[in-house]
Design an enzyme around this catalytic site. Sequence first.
Site, mmCIF file in Angstrom:
data_model
loop_
_atom_site.group_PDB
_atom_site.id
_atom_site.type_symbol
_atom_site.label_atom_id
_atom_site.label_comp_id
_atom_site.label_asym_id
_atom_site.label_seq_id
_atom_site.Cartn_x
_atom_site.Cartn_y
_atom_site.Cartn_z
ATOM 1 N N GLU A 8 0.985 -1.174 -0.062
ATOM 2 C CA GLU A 8 0.051 0.036 -0.023
ATOM 3 C C GLU A 8 0.799 1.254 -0.022
ATOM 4 O O GLU A 8 0.639 2.124 -0.685
ATOM 5 C CB GLU A 8 -0.800 -0.009 1.258
ATOM 6 C CG GLU A 8 -1.687 1.123 1.670
ATOM 7 C CD GLU A 8 -2.401 1.329 2.823
ATOM 8 O OE1 GLU A 8 -3.485 2.018 2.771
ATOM 9 O OE2 GLU A 8 -2.089 0.543 3.618
ATOM 10 N N HIS A 9 1.893 1.431 0.871
ATOM 11 C CA HIS A 9 2.754 2.500 1.050
ATOM 12 C C HIS A 9 4.428 1.875 0.902
ATOM 13 O O HIS A 9 4.600 0.924 1.678
ATOM 14 C CB HIS A 9 2.692 3.037 2.562
ATOM 15 C CG HIS A 9 1.325 3.510 2.833
ATOM 16 N ND1 HIS A 9 0.676 4.565 2.598
ATOM 17 C CD2 HIS A 9 0.512 2.814 3.861
ATOM 18 C CE1 HIS A 9 -0.370 4.665 3.201
ATOM 19 N NE2 HIS A 9 -0.707 3.742 3.814
#
Length: 438
Positions: free
Chosen positions: A333-334
């Site tokens: 996601e990040h």
Amino acid sequence: MQSQSIVYKIPEQNEFLSGRFKTHKTLFNRDVLNGVLSIFDEVANIGDDGIRSLTKKYDDVVLDGLILSSEYVESSISSLSPSFRFAIEQAIKNVQDANIAMLPKSWEKQIRPGTVIGENISPLDSVGIWIPARKGPLISTSIMLVVAAKVAGVKKIVVGMPPLNDGFGDQGTVAAAKLAGADQFVIGNGVSIIAGFAQGTESIPEVDGIFGPGPGGIAAAMSVAMTYGKKSVLGIGPTECVIFADETADPLKIAYDLINEGEHGPDSSSILVTTSITLAKKVEALLLKCIDEVEGKRRQYLQNVFGPNGKGAIIVASDVDKACDFINWFAPEHLMVVCEKDIENHVLKLINNAGEILIGEYTPFSAANYGIGITAVLPTNHFARAFSGITSKDMVKYSTIGKLSKEALQEIYPIIKEMGTYEQLPCHVKAADIRLFD
């Protein structure tokens, strides 16, 4: 915090790491999906009463009504301290700037003489935004999603959230969403609220798009809502991050970046990937000390994430390419990249699966979560291989445009005739014939 090492090596321990992350690919299973389908049925059959019943069953809160009054919304805004309101308004402005920059525009282009194509961009008429709060308030999420819809031109923005024990919504979240442009607020059990958005009830309007993060049940509800013709983005589950760093990175900063994302919840994933065993060992030692300084439930979350059954890890790769192979497999996601410039350039060329990429030592996850303006509502659980974060681009729809002159129709007539004849659709051919030959 226990002393068991969380440093692993790849490719030597690939099989072990696959086992550590074996549950990561499954955001929800069939049992969860079946439970969600039954909730959709209950909401379809008895509407608001179903949502109230499900909220009592799953959230242990008794609701008199599902709509937050305008008086409560205004009191939520009034409850903000001046400094907190200023921070919210600045965050809203930054998210607006980012979403305006990303918003697609209608266009037309002549691709051959007499042949014009294009796209007409129009906003969804209405959206439902789900803002979870089980692990704590998420005002940043409410800002990012509401602003994305507002910038796109969505006419009706309805925010749903779980109730607090008093039967109301979190005041900071309500205030932030209202200042960002929300029109209405409803409260109740998450899956049942999404079912309401998909089908409509006495209190909850049926909408065209439904967006928001959450655990497996919420993700399953979003997928079911899509079968009702509702636009959504799937795979917005529990927080996860990967940091790629080399020996030039500050180990203390990296340790705090890992717990930055890990503190979201016990199901978070927080991973450092490096080619430096020295950095790995330094970060591991500092990480344990940093976790011991955290208080309350967040410390418990971190102990779980970096414990034997969690999804926290420090991975030492044999080379940069192997490190990037792991990152692309994980599809975080990040992703944060903190390394020497030549290596940074090499990594950025190799990475193609990540919800967001934050570059350099002065771009921590918290800056993207709150202040930069780019979305932090991003795909998890390997979904970044196919999905992107939610922005104003998701709040619009595209109508393709085609326009022909008589000469351009004449040019493609042989295609129409041959393909229409083969597909046994004579009226397709006739529709062109009467324009050219009658």
